[in-house]
Design a protein around this motif. Structure first.
Motif, PDB file in Angstrom:
ATOM      1  N   SER A 195       0.811  -1.220   0.000  1.00  0.00           N
ATOM      2  CA  SER A 195       0.000   0.000   0.000  1.00  0.00           C
ATOM      3  C   SER A 195       0.844   1.269   0.000  1.00  0.00           C
ATOM      4  CB  SER A 195      -0.951   0.012   1.205  1.00  0.00           C
ATOM      5  OG  SER A 195      -0.231  -0.060   2.425  1.00  0.00           O
TER       6      SER A 195
ATOM      7  N   THR B 120      -2.770  -6.016  -0.136  1.00  0.00           N
ATOM      8  CA  THR B 120      -3.088  -4.600  -0.268  1.00  0.00           C
ATOM      9  C   THR B 120      -2.163  -3.986  -1.306  1.00  0.00           C
ATOM     10  OG1 THR B 120      -3.702  -4.529   2.078  1.00  0.00           O
ATOM     11  CG2 THR B 120      -3.438  -2.431   0.954  1.00  0.00           C
TER      12      THR B 120
ATOM     13  N   ALA C  56      -7.167  -5.521  -1.600  1.00  0.00           N
ATOM     14  CA  ALA C  56      -7.572  -4.117  -1.506  1.00  0.00           C
ATOM     15  C   ALA C  56      -6.790  -3.280  -2.503  1.00  0.00           C
ATOM     16  CB  ALA C  56      -7.348  -3.593  -0.092  1.00  0.00           C
TER      17      ALA C  56
ATOM     18  N   ASP D 137      -5.516   0.306  -3.223  1.00  0.00           N
ATOM     19  CA  ASP D 137      -5.259   1.605  -2.604  1.00  0.00           C
ATOM     20  C   ASP D 137      -4.493   2.528  -3.539  1.00  0.00           C
ATOM     21  OD1 ASP D 137      -6.582   1.004  -0.291  1.00  0.00           O
ATOM     22  OD2 ASP D 137      -4.795   0.554   0.881  1.00  0.00           O
TER      23      ASP D 137
ATOM     24  N   ASN E 232     -10.682   3.317   0.342  1.00  0.00           N
ATOM     25  CA  ASN E 232     -10.992   3.330   1.768  1.00  0.00           C
ATOM     26  C   ASN E 232     -12.186   4.202   2.117  1.00  0.00           C
ATOM     27  OD1 ASN E 232      -8.675   1.732   2.804  1.00  0.00           O
ATOM     28  ND2 ASN E 232      -7.473   3.404   1.916  1.00  0.00           N
ATOM     29  N   SER E 233     -12.627   5.043   1.170  1.00  0.00           N
ATOM     30  CA  SER E 233     -13.778   5.910   1.394  1.00  0.00           C
ATOM     31  C   SER E 233     -14.407   6.231   0.051  1.00  0.00           C
ATOM     32  CB  SER E 233     -13.360   7.214   2.103  1.00  0.00           C
ATOM     33  OG  SER E 233     -12.642   8.053   1.212  1.00  0.00           O
TER      34      SER E 233
ATOM     35  N   ASP F  23     -12.357   8.105  -2.599  1.00  0.00           N
ATOM     36  CA  ASP F  23     -11.261   7.446  -3.306  1.00  0.00           C
ATOM     37  C   ASP F  23     -11.718   6.989  -4.685  1.00  0.00           C
ATOM     38  OD1 ASP F  23      -9.573   7.731  -1.147  1.00  0.00           O
ATOM     39  OD2 ASP F  23     -10.067   5.770  -0.309  1.00  0.00           O
TER      40      ASP F  23
END
Length: 206
Positions: free
Chosen positions: A28, A48, A70, A72, A95-96, A99
């Protein structure tokens, strides 16, 4: 085996395979560049991903894990294998809802299971293939945009939430493989669309 973490700028000099047994692989905080293949095997461990190929494109990315994968950061891969994750059954984007993750490659295969939000996903494949499974099964994507002239296949429902947007106006060959429910505020289509079952767009502005 132990967890694997890469940080900072990583310049590839050859193809790499990172195998963690069943432990996490965390990229990440890494910026990985160079025209080589990246293979990640994590067993049941989480993977990640940060930025890959954002300065110098990587050749391909293959991820195998039964854990969570994930996104990122953005990923650009120019090889024919592309971004290959049919063995990654749970993919989380961002993450939100603020993003937005961009994937650019000749072929993008994320059809091993579910692609969930909360972030938005932008896919660019040129003439390549896009294969997607269930979208937003647990957490809706903030948006989904696909741009490509190759075949885009959906093998499940698509959920961008009551306020989200699904933009397939630059995806010129779209196929829904079964009965599909699309949930979004807006959805746009401009190319050829085919389906082997029903496509439900109730309460979606087109």
């Amino acid at each position: 085996r132990d967890a694997i973490t890469l940080q900072g700028n990583v310049e590839l000099k050859s193809n790499i395979t990172l195998a963690s047994g069943d432990d996490p692989v965390d990229l990440s905080n890494a910026n990985i560049n160079g025209g080589y293949d990246v293979v990640l095997n994590a067993g049941i461990g989480a993977v990640t991903l940060g930025n890959l190929g954002q300065t110098v494109s990587i050749n391909s990315l293959t991820v195998s894990t039964s854990g969570i994968t994930a996104f990122d950061g953005g990923i650009t891969a120019v090889g024919s294998t592309g971004i290959n994750m049919p063995n990654a059954p749970t993919i989380i984007v961002g993450n939100s809802t603020s993003d937005s993750v961009t994937l650019t490659s000749g072929n993008i295969l994320l059809n091993g299971g579910v692609v969930d939000g909360p972030g938005g996903l932008d896919i660019y494949t040129g003439t390549g293939t896009v294969a997607l499974g269930q979208i937003g099964s647990t957490t809706p994507l903030e948006h989904l945009t696909i741009n490509g002239t190759g075949l885009t296949t959906f093998d499940g429902n698509i959920n961008a939430g009551a306020a989200g947007d699904i933009n397939l106006s630059s995806a010129t060959n779209v196929n829904f493989t079964g009965n599909t429910v699309i949930t979004a505020a807006t959805a746009s289509f401009a190319g050829a669309v085919s389906a082997s079952g029903s496509v439900d767009l109730t309460n979606v502005d087109i």
